[in-house]
Write a protein that holds these residues in place. Structure first.
Motif, PDB file in Angstrom:
ATOM      1  N   ARG A 272      38.715  47.861  40.708  1.00 29.58           N
ATOM      2  CA  ARG A 272      38.525  47.239  39.384  1.00 29.58           C
ATOM      3  C   ARG A 272      37.554  46.055  39.469  1.00 29.58           C
ATOM      4  N   ALA A 273      37.700  45.241  40.514  1.00 30.37           N
ATOM      5  CA  ALA A 273      36.813  44.078  40.655  1.00 30.37           C
ATOM      6  C   ALA A 273      35.351  44.545  40.721  1.00 30.37           C
ATOM      7  N   LEU A 274      35.140  45.612  41.478  1.00 33.23           N
ATOM      8  CA  LEU A 274      33.781  46.147  41.638  1.00 33.23           C
ATOM      9  C   LEU A 274      33.209  46.607  40.291  1.00 33.23           C
ATOM     10  N   LEU A 278      30.429  44.553  37.982  1.00 37.98           N
ATOM     11  CA  LEU A 278      29.145  45.250  37.758  1.00 37.98           C
ATOM     12  C   LEU A 278      28.840  45.275  36.252  1.00 37.98           C
ATOM     13  N   LYS A 279      29.862  45.614  35.461  1.00 37.45           N
ATOM     14  CA  LYS A 279      29.678  45.642  33.997  1.00 37.45           C
ATOM     15  C   LYS A 279      29.317  44.249  33.487  1.00 37.45           C
ATOM     16  N   ARG A 288      33.609  38.140  30.584  1.00 37.93           N
ATOM     17  CA  ARG A 288      34.870  38.248  31.336  1.00 37.93           C
ATOM     18  C   ARG A 288      34.550  38.673  32.769  1.00 37.93           C
ATOM     19  N   ARG A 289      35.358  38.133  33.718  1.00 36.84           N
ATOM     20  CA  ARG A 289      35.137  38.478  35.129  1.00 36.84           C
ATOM     21  C   ARG A 289      36.462  38.605  35.839  1.00 36.84           C
ATOM     22  N   MET A 290      36.413  39.235  37.008  1.00 38.22           N
ATOM     23  CA  MET A 290      37.627  39.316  37.838  1.00 38.22           C
ATOM     24  C   MET A 290      37.301  38.706  39.193  1.00 38.22           C
TER      25      MET A 290
END
Ligand SMILES: NC(=O)c1ccc[n+]([C@@H]2O[C@H](COP(=O)([O-])OP(=O)(O)OC[C@H]3O[C@@H](n4cnc5c(N)ncnc54)[C@H](OP(=O)(O)O)[C@@H]3O)[C@@H](O)[C@H]2O)c1
Length: 350
Positions: A272-274, A278-279, A288-290
């Protein structure tokens, strides 16, 4: 702390050492208490007489070989400690016998005398209770850094803290509330009173309508979600973020994996982080980020722990110690952590 070729000193006192040993995978009651020689400080290392050592979920995971890079058997558990230096090894400067220190060696702290790398030490002021001091080492630095270094949440913004009743969660909630942040904290219903007392609005993490309840409390979305469960539940956290918000994943303790499968629970989080990051780079997430967080010793660790000790000494932060146990009670204490029912930190006093 810096290193140079320096003196080796005789350890103070001749008392024998005692340590908790895990010899095989199994229940916590199977851990043994063993006599051992007092260690000598190797190069770049010090010996510490332990005043207090933390009990944490990491040990539960190590016993079940579900902790990242689990140690081989036999091993002495104990992620963090507070104590007094009794011997300084060759090449260590800036540390002297008698210094009060905290350390995060990740294993080896459940003992009377521990030998630890000097580079993982931080000073501990006199006047702070050993159990309260150790509650701030791994859990406190984790909470502080996720809040202030990683998420950088501002006063009046809203955050969701999963496990607000746990060792990390209680501190994260208390620090955020003290900073004027609106905290929604999940916990099992029996602990909602304690979560409220820390300054958060409690919700049951099992509630099927959790996202709706959160939206009622934070209609503009969340500036940060702090998640230690991982798995598909991360999608829920991501969906509740405000534009520019951050999903902080600091473990994948989701159930359903067999002992030894320590890497597999982390795969959904990494995937999910990847994808989400990337998005984000493509401008598709509204900022938004993780982020995945893992506590590390070093200069930031020392500085942030020092900041929390100042807050504790001034009475602005009360490290929530749930109970103190003797080394002989390590199995009982771990069982208690595994059974739930604890709010705050369990501590061993050798
Ligand atoms: N990344 C790092 O550097 C780092 C550092 C320290 C800790 N950690 C991790 O942080 C986690 C918490 O550690 P801890 O020592 O605070 O453990 P802890 O004291 O055992 O607390 C665990 C908390 O999780 C809650 N919980 C249980 N099931 C849940 C669910 N399905 N959803 C949300 N919350 C749930 C529990 O609530 P109830 O008791 O109310 O059920 C409890 O408050 C562990 O996974 C640990 O490995 C990571």
């Amino acid at each position: 702390m810096r290193t140079e070729d320096h003196n080796i000193q005789e350890p103070a006192g001749t008392a024998a050492n005692t340590q908790v040993v895990v010899t095989a995978m199994g229940p916590p009651e199977a851990m043994a208490l063993r006599p051992a020689p007092i260690p000598r400080a190797g190069r770049g290392r010090v010996v510490v007489e332990v005043e207090a050592a933390g009990i944490s979920y990491a040990e539960v995971q190590m016993l079940g070989r579900l902790h990242p890079f689990p140690p081989g058997f036999p091993f002495v558990p104990g992620y963090d400690l507070v104590g007094r230096v009794t011997e300084v090894g060759r090449g260590v400067i800036g540390v002297r016998p008698g210094d009060r220190v905290a350390a995060m060696p990740r294993k080896g702290a459940w003992t009377r005398f521990a030998e630890v790398p000097a580079k993982c030490l931080a000073p501990v002021p006199e006047g702070i209770d050993p159990a309260e001091a150790v509650a701030l080492v791994t859990n406190g630095v984790t909470a502080w850094q996720m809040l202030h270094r990683l998420a950088r949440v501002r006063a009046s913004q809203s955050v969701l803290v999963h496990g607000a009743s746990g060792g990390v969660g209680t501190l994260l909630t208390a620090l955020a509330a003290r900073h004027g942040i609106h905290v929604i904290g999940t916990a099992s219903p029996g602990k909602h009173g304690q979560v409220r007392a820390l300054g958060a609005h409690p919700l049951d993490y099992r509630a099927p309508d959790l996202p709706d309840r959160v939206r009622e409390l934070a209609p503009g979305g969340l500036a940060a979600v702090f998640d230690h469960i991982g798995g598909s539940g991360l999608d829920q956290g991501w969906s509740m973020l405000a534009p520019g918000g951050v999903l902080v994943s600091f473990d994948s303790s989701v159930s359903g994996y067999s002992p030894g499968q320590w890497f597999r629970p982390h795969v959904p989080a990494m995937r999910r982080a990847l994808v989400w990051n990337l998005k984000r780079r493509l401008g598709l997430t509204g900022g938004r980020r993780m982020s995945m967080y893992y506590v590390q010793p070093g200069a930031a660790f020392r500085s942030d722990l020092g900041a929390m000790y100042r807050l504790a000494l001034s009475g602005d932060l009360r490290p929530p110690v749930a109970q103190r146990y003797a080394l002989t009670e390590a199995g009982t204490a771990m069982r208690r952590l595994m059974d739930g029912g604890v709010v705050g930190k369990l501590v061993l006093i050798p």
